[in-house]
Design an enzyme around this catalytic site. Structure first.
Site, PDB file in Angstrom:
ATOM      1  CE  LYS A 124      -4.376  -1.511   1.984  1.00  0.00           C
ATOM      2  NZ  LYS A 124      -5.369  -1.289   3.039  1.00  0.00           N
ATOM      3  CE  LYS A 183      -8.448  -9.496  -3.240  1.00  0.00           C
ATOM      4  NZ  LYS A 183      -8.293  -9.904  -1.853  1.00  0.00           N
ATOM      5  CE  LYS A 231     -13.361  -3.034  -0.245  1.00  0.00           C
ATOM      6  NZ  LYS A 231     -13.754  -2.873   1.152  1.00  0.00           N
TER       7      LYS A 231
END
Ligand code: TRP
Length: 344
Positions: free
Chosen positions: A121, A211, A214
């Site tokens: 991140k 996958k 969001k």
């Protein structure tokens, strides 16, 4: 220590709108658990709103997000009438933040710097936007878990390291001060307990090797629960497939087609085997897409209708009782820690 039932606990972090991957991969399994395991376990489902602040977010959208997550649970069938099932917002139980501070003081910088989610991140953010909150995200998560005598935490593979850290820090405190915390099971034991279905993942429509997420910026590969049925239909019709020209359910060679089959099964309540058998060997990808598009559009129409029928007063009552009960429980654990470290 106490006679409370062991807890199964999970939470989504608020970030952006929920999509069908969250719905089928995380929300439905948790609801299923709440419905079927609450005789033997205390079920805690909460909204990780404090974790939502660890990366840049539109602050004026925090309340709308929290409420949309809560209403999504209810529309998806979350039982509001079971006594052993608790629903709450993380920031409404001050003990989460207070325990985090104490655990911070038992956590090494190196330990946090090694966390792969932090590395991933923070690599995507410019330096001035990487917060200390993101750095010690796992400590808050450990507090979330350790406050409630938690045995099981159903989370995806990306959270395995955080579960291992929770066990480490919990044991560190217990070794030093005696039996303060219940230590959650290992990630491996969790997988055995929850069975193979865990980790079921709908893939991105444009890149079916990853996958559905969001954080997809374009939104083209993702079907959000608040997409209109027409928007969703278009996303399915333009999904990436392959040039083989024969339908075969095999993620290794035909990830796009296999993802469509998987989605069709979930959305229409059939088994993957049945849908795969129905389409095996056929050649029209267009027909498959048309069928999936219809099931997505039916699903969204129903789900969005359910949202309009929610009894908000009942939901608020459930939150109020859950938060009051969990405050008491969490404060009891916090007090053991405060006493151990000399603050009380
Ligand atoms: N980190 C989790 C995720 O991103 C969310 C979360 C926060 C969580 N606290 C938790 C999950 C406690 C389980 C238990 O999915």
């Amino acid at each position: 220590m106490n006679t409370q039932k062991p807890t199964i606990l999970t939470a989504p972090r608020i970030s952006s709108n929920l999509h069908i991957g969250n719905y089928f991969g995380a929300i439905l399994p948790m609801i299923d658990m709440a419905k079927h395991r609450s005789d033997d376990y205390q079920i805690n489902m909460f909204i990780a709103d404090l974790h939502g602040l660890t990366t840049p977010i539109d602050y004026s959208n925090v309340q709308p997000l929290v409420w949309s997550y809560l209403r999504t649970f209810v529309a998806a069938g979350f039982p509001l009438d079971l006594p052993n099932v608790y629903l709450y917002r993380q920031s409404h139980i001050p003990a989460h933040s207070e325990l985090t501070w104490i655990l911070d003081c038992f956590t090494g910088m190196g330990e946090m710097a090694r966390m792969t989610q932090f590395k991933d991140k923070s690599a995507k953010l410019s330096e001035d936007r990487i917060s200390v909150g993101l750095f010690n995200y796992p400590v808050l998560m450990a507090a979330d878990i350790l406050l409630y005598n938690t045995r099981y935490v159903p989370v995806g593979d990306d959270q395995t390291q955080h579960i291992e850290f929770t066990r480490d820090i919990g044991e560190r405190i217990n070794n030093r001060f005696g039996e303060i915390f219940t230590i959650p099971e290992t990630a491996k034991a969790q997988h055995e307990f929850f069975g193979k279905d865990q980790g079921l993942r709908i893939r991105d429509l444009q890149d079916p090797t990853k996958k559905m997420s969001k954080s997809d910026e374009t939104g083209k590969g993702v079907i959000f629960l608040n997409d209109t049925p027409e928007q969703a239909r278009k996303k399915i019709m333009t999904a990436a497939t392959d040039s083989r020209g024969v339908i075969h359910y095999d993620y290794a060679t035909q990830p796009g087609v296999s993802n469509l089959i998987e989605m069709h099964a979930l959305l229409s309540g059939q088994t993957v085997a049945a849908v795969a058998a129905e389409w095996e060997g056929k050649s029209s990808y267009g027909e498959l897409k048309t069928a999936v598009a219809a099931s997505v559009s039916d699903f969204l129409t129903d789900f969005q209708h359910n949202l309009t029928t929610i009894d908000d007063a009942l939901l608020k009552q459930k939150l109020a009782s859950g938060e009051a009960a969990m405050r008491t429980l969490a404060n009891a654990t916090l007090l053991r820690v405060q006493t151990a470290v000399g603050l009380r």
